[in-house]
Structure formats: C-alpha cells, structure tokens
Design a protein around this motif. Structure first.
Motif, short mmCIF file in Angstrom:
data_model
loop_
_atom_site.label_atom_id
_atom_site.label_comp_id
_atom_site.label_asym_id
_atom_site.label_seq_id
_atom_site.Cartn_x
_atom_site.Cartn_y
_atom_site.Cartn_z
N PRO A 38 -7.66 -2.52 -8.27
CA PRO A 38 -6.75 -1.64 -7.52
C PRO A 38 -6.14 -0.60 -8.46
O PRO A 38 -5.90 -0.86 -9.63
CB PRO A 38 -5.66 -2.59 -7.02
CG PRO A 38 -6.16 -3.96 -7.21
CD PRO A 38 -7.18 -3.91 -8.30
N SER A 40 -6.01 4.42 -0.67
CA SER A 40 -5.32 3.22 -0.22
C SER A 40 -5.76 2.76 1.18
O SER A 40 -5.39 1.67 1.62
CB SER A 40 -3.80 3.43 -0.23
OG SER A 40 -3.44 4.59 0.51
N ALA A 72 -11.15 -4.38 -3.90
CA ALA A 72 -9.92 -4.39 -4.70
C ALA A 72 -8.73 -3.90 -3.88
O ALA A 72 -7.62 -4.43 -4.00
CB ALA A 72 -10.11 -3.53 -5.95
N VAL A 73 -8.95 -2.91 -3.02
CA VAL A 73 -7.88 -2.40 -2.17
C VAL A 73 -7.59 -3.36 -1.03
O VAL A 73 -6.44 -3.72 -0.78
CB VAL A 73 -8.23 -0.99 -1.63
CG1 VAL A 73 -7.22 -0.54 -0.57
CG2 VAL A 73 -8.29 0.02 -2.76
N GLY A 108 -8.48 2.35 -5.28
CA GLY A 108 -9.23 1.37 -6.06
C GLY A 108 -10.39 2.04 -6.76
O GLY A 108 -10.90 3.06 -6.30
N VAL A 146 -2.85 1.20 -9.12
CA VAL A 146 -1.44 0.99 -8.81
C VAL A 146 -0.61 2.05 -9.53
O VAL A 146 -0.73 2.23 -10.74
CB VAL A 146 -0.98 -0.42 -9.25
CG1 VAL A 146 0.49 -0.63 -8.95
CG2 VAL A 146 -1.83 -1.49 -8.57
N TYR A 172 0.84 -1.18 0.00
CA TYR A 172 0.00 0.00 0.00
C TYR A 172 0.88 1.24 0.00
O TYR A 172 1.90 1.28 0.68
CB TYR A 172 -0.91 0.03 1.23
CG TYR A 172 -1.90 -1.10 1.26
CD1 TYR A 172 -2.98 -1.12 0.38
CD2 TYR A 172 -1.77 -2.15 2.15
CE1 TYR A 172 -3.90 -2.16 0.40
CE2 TYR A 172 -2.68 -3.20 2.17
CZ TYR A 172 -3.74 -3.20 1.29
OH TYR A 172 -4.64 -4.22 1.30
N ILE A 219 -0.17 0.25 -4.31
CA ILE A 219 -1.62 0.51 -4.39
C ILE A 219 -1.91 1.85 -3.73
O ILE A 219 -1.63 2.06 -2.56
CB ILE A 219 -2.40 -0.61 -3.68
CG1 ILE A 219 -2.17 -1.94 -4.39
CG2 ILE A 219 -3.90 -0.28 -3.64
CD1 ILE A 219 -2.73 -3.14 -3.65
N CYS A 232 -9.12 2.70 1.84
CA CYS A 232 -10.54 2.40 1.56
C CYS A 232 -11.48 3.56 1.90
O CYS A 232 -12.67 3.35 2.11
CB CYS A 232 -11.00 1.11 2.23
SG CYS A 232 -10.25 -0.36 1.54
N ARG A 283 -6.00 -6.50 -2.45
CA ARG A 283 -4.88 -6.23 -3.35
C ARG A 283 -4.97 -6.95 -4.69
O ARG A 283 -3.97 -7.36 -5.26
CB ARG A 283 -3.55 -6.62 -2.69
CG ARG A 283 -3.28 -5.94 -1.39
CD ARG A 283 -1.98 -6.42 -0.83
NE ARG A 283 -1.96 -6.21 0.59
CZ ARG A 283 -0.89 -6.26 1.34
NH1 ARG A 283 0.27 -6.52 0.80
NH2 ARG A 283 -0.96 -6.06 2.63
#
Length: 146
Positions: A112, A47, A75-76, A122, A114, A13, A119, A49, A79
């Motif tokens: 995510p 990152s 997704a966050v 998301g 990136v 993250y 990350i 949420c 990962r």
C-alpha cells in the motif's frame, strides 16, 4: 505466530494518489530495477484500485503485466502488503484458505502507498523473485515517503 490488525489500528482510505506522486514512485522503482538489471512490470493504482500508471520494462515477461496490477490492487483492497498473504501460505494447513480470497493475490511485491496515515494507492511489481519485486516496490515508495 500470525499478527492481526485490530480495527483501532486499521488504516483508512484517503484521496487517490496524484499523478505527480505516482510518477515519483515509478521513476524510483524503475531506477532500482535498472540498477539490478531486472526486467519488470510496475503498476500503481489509486485508493479505489484504479490503474494510474503501468510500465512494462524492455523484455519483461508478458504474464507480469496482470500480476503487477493485481499485486497493487490486493495491497489496497486488504490494506496490507501482499507479503502477509504469502507468509500465511508458507505456514500451510489452515492458511491455505487464503487461496480462496476473491481479488487477492498472495505473492510478495504489492505494498500500500500510505501518505499521512491513509492509503492513497498501491504499488505492485512483478517479473523476478517475489522478494526482489518487493525490493523494487520499497525503493519506489522510499522516493515518496523518504
């Protein structure tokens, strides 16, 4: 065959996504949805949420508001794209335990975000078929990552 992510290849993250980057992703995702004529809800979380942006397009179903945000968060938290969990459910049997994941939504359409290998957030999209939701999410990400 199920692919696993080893701890040596797991993404870390990073700092939360900036508002400017979120706006770039959102604009591209909305453009794709408009081009296809799909009334969607698009959510972007950072990152941690935390919700950064959420747009409900005209005539998008109300149920998609929560689903889009949960896809982005999943997704966050895990990962990986939410499509991984949907694929596991498609395989059935032992993978049905995926339904018991707390704070995880096994529906394609969450990816995510990136940047430079970490990350930062998301994106989650909801409102049409899951593969179409994912198409819009990928279009949004392409604007940021090229």
């Amino acid at each position: 065959m199920t692919k696993t992510v080893s701890s040596s290849t797991m993404m870390h993250y990073g700092a939360p996504i900036s508002l400017e980057s979120a706006k770039t992703i959102m604009a591209a995702a909305e453009t794709e949805a408009d081009r296809e004529g799909w009334p969607l809800v698009i959510a972007i979380v950072d990152s941690g949420c935390n919700l950064v942006m959420l747009h409900r397009m005209n005539q998008a179903q109300l149920g998609s508001i929560m689903i889009a945000q949960q896809k982005a968060e999943t997704a966050v938290r895990f990962r990986r794209p939410t499509s991984v969990f949907q694929q596991l459910l498609d395989e059935g049997t032992a993978h049905l335990r995926t339904l018991a994941m707390p704070n995880g939504l096994p529906l394609e359409g969450g990816i995510p975000i990136v940047v430079e290998g970490v990350i930062v957030g998301g994106i989650g999209v909801s409102g049409v078929r899951s593969a179409q939701d994912s198409q819009v999410a990928r279009a949004g990400l392409a604007a940021l990552t090229g």
